[in-house]
Design an enzyme around this catalytic site. Sequence first.
Site, PDB file in Angstrom:
ATOM      1  N   CYS A 166      -2.076   9.630  -7.589  1.00  0.00           N
ATOM      2  CA  CYS A 166      -3.320   9.332  -6.892  1.00  0.00           C
ATOM      3  C   CYS A 166      -4.342  10.444  -7.118  1.00  0.00           C
ATOM      4  CB  CYS A 166      -3.098   9.129  -5.405  1.00  0.00           C
ATOM      5  SG  CYS A 166      -4.496   8.251  -4.715  1.00  0.00           S
TER       6      CYS A 166
ATOM      7  N   LYS B 198       0.868  -1.184   0.000  1.00  0.00           N
ATOM      8  CA  LYS B 198       0.000   0.000   0.000  1.00  0.00           C
ATOM      9  C   LYS B 198       0.904   1.233   0.000  1.00  0.00           C
ATOM     10  CE  LYS B 198      -3.561   2.661   0.550  1.00  0.00           C
ATOM     11  NZ  LYS B 198      -4.515   2.855  -0.560  1.00  0.00           N
TER      12      LYS B 198
ATOM     13  N   GLY C 275      -6.874  -3.810 -14.871  1.00  0.00           N
ATOM     14  CA  GLY C 275      -7.914  -4.773 -15.225  1.00  0.00           C
ATOM     15  C   GLY C 275      -7.438  -6.181 -15.510  1.00  0.00           C
TER      16      GLY C 275
HETATM   17  C1  LIG Z   1      -9.042   0.074  -3.358  1.00  0.00           C
HETATM   18  C2  LIG Z   1      -7.852   0.514  -4.144  1.00  0.00           C
HETATM   19  C3  LIG Z   1      -6.787   1.152  -3.511  1.00  0.00           C
HETATM   20  C4  LIG Z   1      -5.676   1.570  -4.234  1.00  0.00           C
HETATM   21  N1  LIG Z   1      -4.634   2.164  -3.581  1.00  0.00           N
HETATM   22  C5  LIG Z   1      -3.518   2.522  -4.280  1.00  0.00           C
HETATM   23  C6  LIG Z   1      -2.388   3.061  -3.613  1.00  0.00           C
HETATM   24  O1  LIG Z   1      -2.347   3.199  -2.388  1.00  0.00           O
HETATM   25  N2  LIG Z   1      -1.316   3.415  -4.371  1.00  0.00           N
HETATM   26  C7  LIG Z   1      -1.273   3.260  -5.734  1.00  0.00           C
HETATM   27  O2  LIG Z   1      -0.265   3.577  -6.358  1.00  0.00           O
HETATM   28  N3  LIG Z   1      -2.328   2.708  -6.393  1.00  0.00           N
HETATM   29  C8  LIG Z   1      -3.442   2.347  -5.689  1.00  0.00           C
HETATM   30  N4  LIG Z   1      -4.499   1.776  -6.358  1.00  0.00           N
HETATM   31  C9  LIG Z   1      -4.428   1.599  -7.821  1.00  0.00           C
HETATM   32  C10 LIG Z   1      -3.985   0.178  -8.195  1.00  0.00           C
HETATM   33  O3  LIG Z   1      -2.706  -0.114  -7.691  1.00  0.00           O
HETATM   34  C11 LIG Z   1      -4.007  -0.013  -9.721  1.00  0.00           C
HETATM   35  O4  LIG Z   1      -3.092   0.885 -10.322  1.00  0.00           O
HETATM   36  C12 LIG Z   1      -5.381   0.225 -10.338  1.00  0.00           C
HETATM   37  O5  LIG Z   1      -6.399  -0.272  -9.489  1.00  0.00           O
HETATM   38  C13 LIG Z   1      -5.533  -0.404 -11.718  1.00  0.00           C
HETATM   39  O6  LIG Z   1      -5.338  -1.809 -11.666  1.00  0.00           O
HETATM   40  P1  LIG Z   1      -6.559  -2.872 -11.540  1.00  0.00           P
HETATM   41  O7  LIG Z   1      -7.552  -2.502 -12.610  1.00  0.00           O
HETATM   42  O8  LIG Z   1      -5.935  -4.214 -11.747  1.00  0.00           O
HETATM   43  O9  LIG Z   1      -7.123  -2.698 -10.176  1.00  0.00           O
HETATM   44  C14 LIG Z   1      -5.622   1.355  -5.643  1.00  0.00           C
HETATM   45  C15 LIG Z   1      -6.687   0.700  -6.284  1.00  0.00           C
HETATM   46  C16 LIG Z   1      -7.794   0.273  -5.562  1.00  0.00           C
HETATM   47  C17 LIG Z   1      -8.913  -0.431  -6.287  1.00  0.00           C
END
Ligand SMILES: Cc1cc2nc3c(=O)[nH]c(=O)nc-3n(C[C@H](O)[C@H](O)[C@H](O)COP(=O)(O)O)c2cc1C
Length: 314
Positions: A139, A55, A253
């Site tokens: 972010c 995180k 995704g």
């Molecule tokens: C609940 C949640 C919390 C996230 N927290 C962070 C974070 O703390 N730092 C970060 O760089 N990305 C964060 N992300 C983004 C993910 O690391 C990722 O880049 C994004 O969700 C796209 O990938 P996915 O479609 O596989 O989820 C978060 C995503 C979700 C869904």
Amino acid sequence: MSGRPPIAPEAVDTAVSLGGIALRNPVLTASGTFGYGTEFAPFLDLRRLGGIVSKSLTFAPRTGNLPARIAETASGMLNAIGLENVGVEVFAAEKLPALDPEVVVVASVFGTEMEHYAKVCERLDGERRVAGFEINASCPHVKAGGIEFGQKADVLADLVRTVRRATRKPVLIKLSPNVTSIAEMARVCEAEGADGISLINTLQALDVDVETRRPLLRNVLGGLSGPAIRPVALRMVYQASRAVKIPLCGIGGIESAEDAVKFLLCGATAVQVGTANYRNPAVAGEIADGIRAYAARHGFARVADLVGALDAPR
Ligand SMILES: Cc1cc2nc3c(=O)[nH]c(=O)nc-3n(C[C@H](O)[C@H](O)[C@H](O)COP(=O)(O)O)c2cc1C
């Protein structure tokens, strides 16, 4: 079809190097979707993964936004967690030692000011268990900082320079998709000495409950993740891979080995699995196994040879 004869899965070399971070296979878990790793240890052997990304860590602990801060959308989810995390000291003292020593750990770093990023990197620079950093420059739902760092080329350049000076460990910069030219942002990272680029973070988004006439999230705006963003992420990885030589880590995704292979073919050296962990906490291990099986079926002796192997008109 590649026309290569299949080989035995055991004969496939799955190792890749992500900007100097040695990974036993190209599958990591994405920041914010896998806690600090220990939460998922009951569901899969974390040593089956290339690595985990923590995180995002700030210097001091953060509580994040008030609920509702997650919501389901078509083929995805919205979140506005607001970077709740235990802070760098608790991470170093409690979270890192709780992980199996063989698990590769990338520390994700966030700050509301540029110097705060540097302080987190400096604090963890001497930690043997941290293989490298991923700088969250992207972010989209914190009030201060966040989006600005990843959205303006000159500010991004300053950030990369600042963290580059703060550590000797490998530095990956995680880019925002909420930009006009991802190629330009990738070039900035490369020029300022980043070892690699992770992309993409969530797409800034909004959804509404028409019965209450309120936004689904208390923060109003959130970040969209999940399968809905995958083609956008693939497009950005493809464009970044043509703009820079440093390695890319593809995110967005990914739910299956097939999805992950698409990212490798479009130029990613490694991938991260995010939202899919919520549906199946063991999915990242299954994806790692599936990439090996794909490489074997298609006669690739090294998973690294799949990187950029897209058969597309130039
Ligand atoms: C609940 C949640 C919390 C996230 N927290 C962070 C974070 O703390 N730092 C970060 O760089 N990305 C964060 N992300 C983004 C993910 O690391 C990722 O880049 C994004 O969700 C796209 O990938 P996915 O479609 O596989 O989820 C978060 C995503 C979700 C869904």
